[in-house]
Design a protein around this motif. Structure first.
Motif, short mmCIF file in Angstrom:
data_model
loop_
_atom_site.label_atom_id
_atom_site.label_comp_id
_atom_site.label_asym_id
_atom_site.label_seq_id
_atom_site.Cartn_x
_atom_site.Cartn_y
_atom_site.Cartn_z
N ASN A 200 90.37 -1.47 -56.83
CA ASN A 200 89.56 -0.28 -56.58
C ASN A 200 90.35 0.84 -55.88
O ASN A 200 89.87 1.97 -55.81
N LEU A 201 91.53 0.51 -55.40
CA LEU A 201 92.33 1.50 -54.67
C LEU A 201 93.64 1.86 -55.37
O LEU A 201 94.15 2.96 -55.18
N TYR A 202 94.16 0.96 -56.17
CA TYR A 202 95.48 1.16 -56.79
C TYR A 202 95.30 1.61 -58.24
O TYR A 202 94.65 0.94 -59.04
N LYS A 203 95.90 2.74 -58.58
CA LYS A 203 95.75 3.31 -59.92
C LYS A 203 96.62 2.62 -60.96
O LYS A 203 96.39 2.76 -62.15
N GLY A 204 97.65 1.94 -60.51
CA GLY A 204 98.49 1.20 -61.44
C GLY A 204 99.67 1.98 -61.97
O GLY A 204 100.35 1.52 -62.90
N ASP A 205 99.95 3.13 -61.42
CA ASP A 205 101.08 3.94 -61.85
C ASP A 205 102.31 3.54 -61.05
O ASP A 205 102.38 3.76 -59.84
N ASP A 206 103.32 2.95 -61.71
CA ASP A 206 104.52 2.50 -61.01
C ASP A 206 105.21 3.63 -60.26
O ASP A 206 105.87 3.41 -59.24
N GLU A 207 105.05 4.84 -60.76
CA GLU A 207 105.72 5.96 -60.12
C GLU A 207 105.15 6.24 -58.72
O GLU A 207 105.76 6.93 -57.93
N GLU A 208 103.96 5.72 -58.45
CA GLU A 208 103.35 5.93 -57.14
C GLU A 208 104.02 5.12 -56.05
O GLU A 208 103.89 5.43 -54.87
N LEU A 209 104.71 4.06 -56.41
CA LEU A 209 105.27 3.18 -55.39
C LEU A 209 106.39 3.86 -54.61
O LEU A 209 107.37 4.32 -55.21
N PRO A 210 106.29 3.90 -53.28
CA PRO A 210 107.32 4.56 -52.47
C PRO A 210 108.48 3.62 -52.13
O PRO A 210 109.18 3.83 -51.15
#
Length: 541
Positions: A200-210
């Motif tokens: 419910n919180l994570y969109k699943g876009d790998d590019e979001e990972l810091p």
């Protein structure tokens, strides 16, 4: 009240209870000792856990066999209340007294005391006790489980008690499943709950990972097995997460040169069998042996080690939740606060109070004290010991207000509250909370770390023959015994700029824990050495 067959209890007592003339203490996390001494403890603890269930009308109580971060030869046991929290404090002296009666007196003396206790807690004839069992991966755990169930079945009879054994679990999983109070639940239900909260919180876009990779040191404990199961259906790129020290099937490796306690006390990377080159873009964390603690860390471009411990986790969550409260316009209606112990880094407290303007409470060491303060004082109560053991509690008022509010930030607050295991500190759930916070803030480990700089500090321990000689006051910030030691400690740390030091008896082993901090990194070891010498000399006198 279920009739007790004294002869059957005696036969089981005589078979199991071999430890004699030894005193036990129910410490901050239950009983802990060398595993060979715990037969008597297990026998009595199981019966009391069942009696505790009766006082709750037959609801499930939990019993966890573990010694957490202790070495492989140790083990322990603790009781979990039906709501998933720890045993009611008023029961701790009683369970300690009854366990020590079994060790230091005749069977008749123990049995009579147990019967008096049983009768005083039992008011109904038709209540069947229910309790859930689980254990970690220690070699001694199956035998101790047998000692525990033998005592329960001898006292109540096989058909008059309901035992649900989950086998190998992390401590937080047992707490959570006890809280659910459902007979047919398993670790799959734990996994599904937290996986859904994450989704419910994570969109699943790998590019979001810091960060590029997440490395998880599981201390060669049961956390390894349970994390393997969790990530199979976790909405997260599996090629980004790597388990280190995952040999839970080899109990002799448990917590050896790895795990949260090792990383926290040694201020260095755990040993692990990998040729992976460490990168400043990678994030690392370590569980302890039963996966109820977690600390994070990273190495910068100069290969310098940076620890992100429980204090850093508290401040990260405080920053994030304060932001969401402001965005949701609920900040004036919900009280956010942080609970620490005296051993929190001084600069973390200053950051929370001065920069975030969030209130901070101080309690004695032991999560049961922090848990109570967070629950009673705040609508969002963040508590973490510096060792990485902690969680966040959300009040009923919080739940009502966020459900009524439909803006995006309020929804995010609600889903974040679901990603946290509110029953107890949980390395897996806390890891999810930290990861989603970093993703939401778009922070790297370095961004997180630079919010404030820890005062140089060291947490060490000294093995002592009798830890009960050390008594404290002022939320464990000052020693009252041994007499005369506290003034010497103060004279010592006052010689150092921003110097502080606290000494207390460990709640889990025969040791004294020594915390030191000062402003000068080059002098922190000197301060620690001088305080250690004072402690050692006080024991010799």
């Amino acid at each position: 009240m279920i009739e007790v067959n004294k002869e059957k209890v005696y036969a089981a007592f005589d078979q199991i209870c071999k430890t004699k003339n030894y005193n036990f203490t129910y410490g901050t996390a239950g009983f802990r000792d060398h595993a060979i001494r715990l037969d008597t403890v297990m026998f009595t603890t199981g019966i009391i856990a069942a009696i505790r269930s009766i006082t709750h009308g037959g609801k499930y109580t939990g019993v966890m066999i573990t010694a957490s971060h202790n070495p492989p030869q140790d083990n322990g046991v603790k009781i979990v209340e039906p709501k998933g929290d720890m045993l009611l404090p008023s029961w701790e002296p009683e369970i300690t007294r009854l366990v020590n009666l079994a060790s230091n007196n005749t069977f008749d003396a123990w049995f009579d005391a147990m019967m008096d206790f049983y009768k005083s807690k039992t008011t109904s004839d038709d209540v069947i006790p229910h309790f859930m069992l689980a254990h970690d991966s220690r070699e001694s755990s199956p035998h101790l489980l047998h000692c525990l169930t033998t005592g329960v079945e001898a006292w109540f009879g096989v058909n008059n008690v309901k035992i649900k054994c989950h086998g190998l679990l992390t401590t937080p999983q047992l707490h959570f499943l006890t809280f659910l109070q459902r007979e047919n639940d398993s670790v799959k239900d734990y996994n599904t709950f937290f996986q859904n909260a994450w989704a419910n919180l994570y969109k699943g876009d790998d590019e979001e990972l810091p960060f590029d990779n997440l490395y998880v040191d599981t201390a060669n404990g049961i956390g390894s097995r349970q994390l393997e199961l969790f990530i199979k259906d976790w909405k997260f790129p599996n090629d980004r997460i790597h388990i280190l020290n995952g040999d839970y099937q080899n109990p002799s490796k448990l917590n050896i040169d790895c795990g949260a306690d090792f990383v926290k006390t040694q201020h260095k990377l755990p040993k692990h069998e990998t040729n992976t080159k460490l990168s400043p873009r990678d994030l690392y964390c370590s569980f302890d042996g039963d996966a109820d603690r977690i600390v994070f860390y990273y190495q910068d471009s100069q290969e310098k080690f940076h620890l992100l411990d429980g204090d850093k986790i508290s401040t990260l969550f405080a920053k994030f939740l304060q932001k969401l409260l402001h965005e949701s316009q609920l900040g004036s209606q919900l009280k956010l606060g942080v609970v620490q112990t005296a051993y929190a880094n001084g600069n973390s407290t200053k950051y929370i109070t001065d920069k975030l303007c969030v209130p901070v409470s101080c309690t004695k060491t032991g999560v049961k004290h922090l848990h109570h303060e967070a629950q009673s004082s705040y609508d969002i109560g963040i508590y973490f010991e510096a060792n990485g053991h902690g969680t966040i509690l959300f009040s009923e008022k919080f739940q009502q207000l966020v459900k009524m509010n439909t803006n995006h930030a309020a929804k995010k607050l609600y889903h974040f509250s679901q990603i946290i295991n509110q029953t107890v500190g949980d390395a897996i759930a806390d890891m999810l909370g930290v990861l989603i916070t970093l993703i939401s803030l778009k922070w790297t480990a370095h961004d997180w770390d630079k919010e404030y700089q820890d005062l140089p500090n060291l947490l060490t321990k000294v093995i002592v023959p009798d830890r009960t000689l050390f008594e404290t006051t002022d939320q464990e910030r000052k020693l009252v015994k041994p007499v005369g030691l506290q003034p010497k400690i103060e004279d010592c740390f006052n010689k150092f700029e921003q110097g502080r030091s606290f000494v207390r008896a460990s709640g889990t082993e025969d040791a004294v824990r020594i915390y030191c901090e000062c402003s000068d990194d080059s002098k922190i070891k000197l301060l620690s050495t001088e305080i250690t010498e004072l402690v050692v000399n006080s024991v010799k006198q």
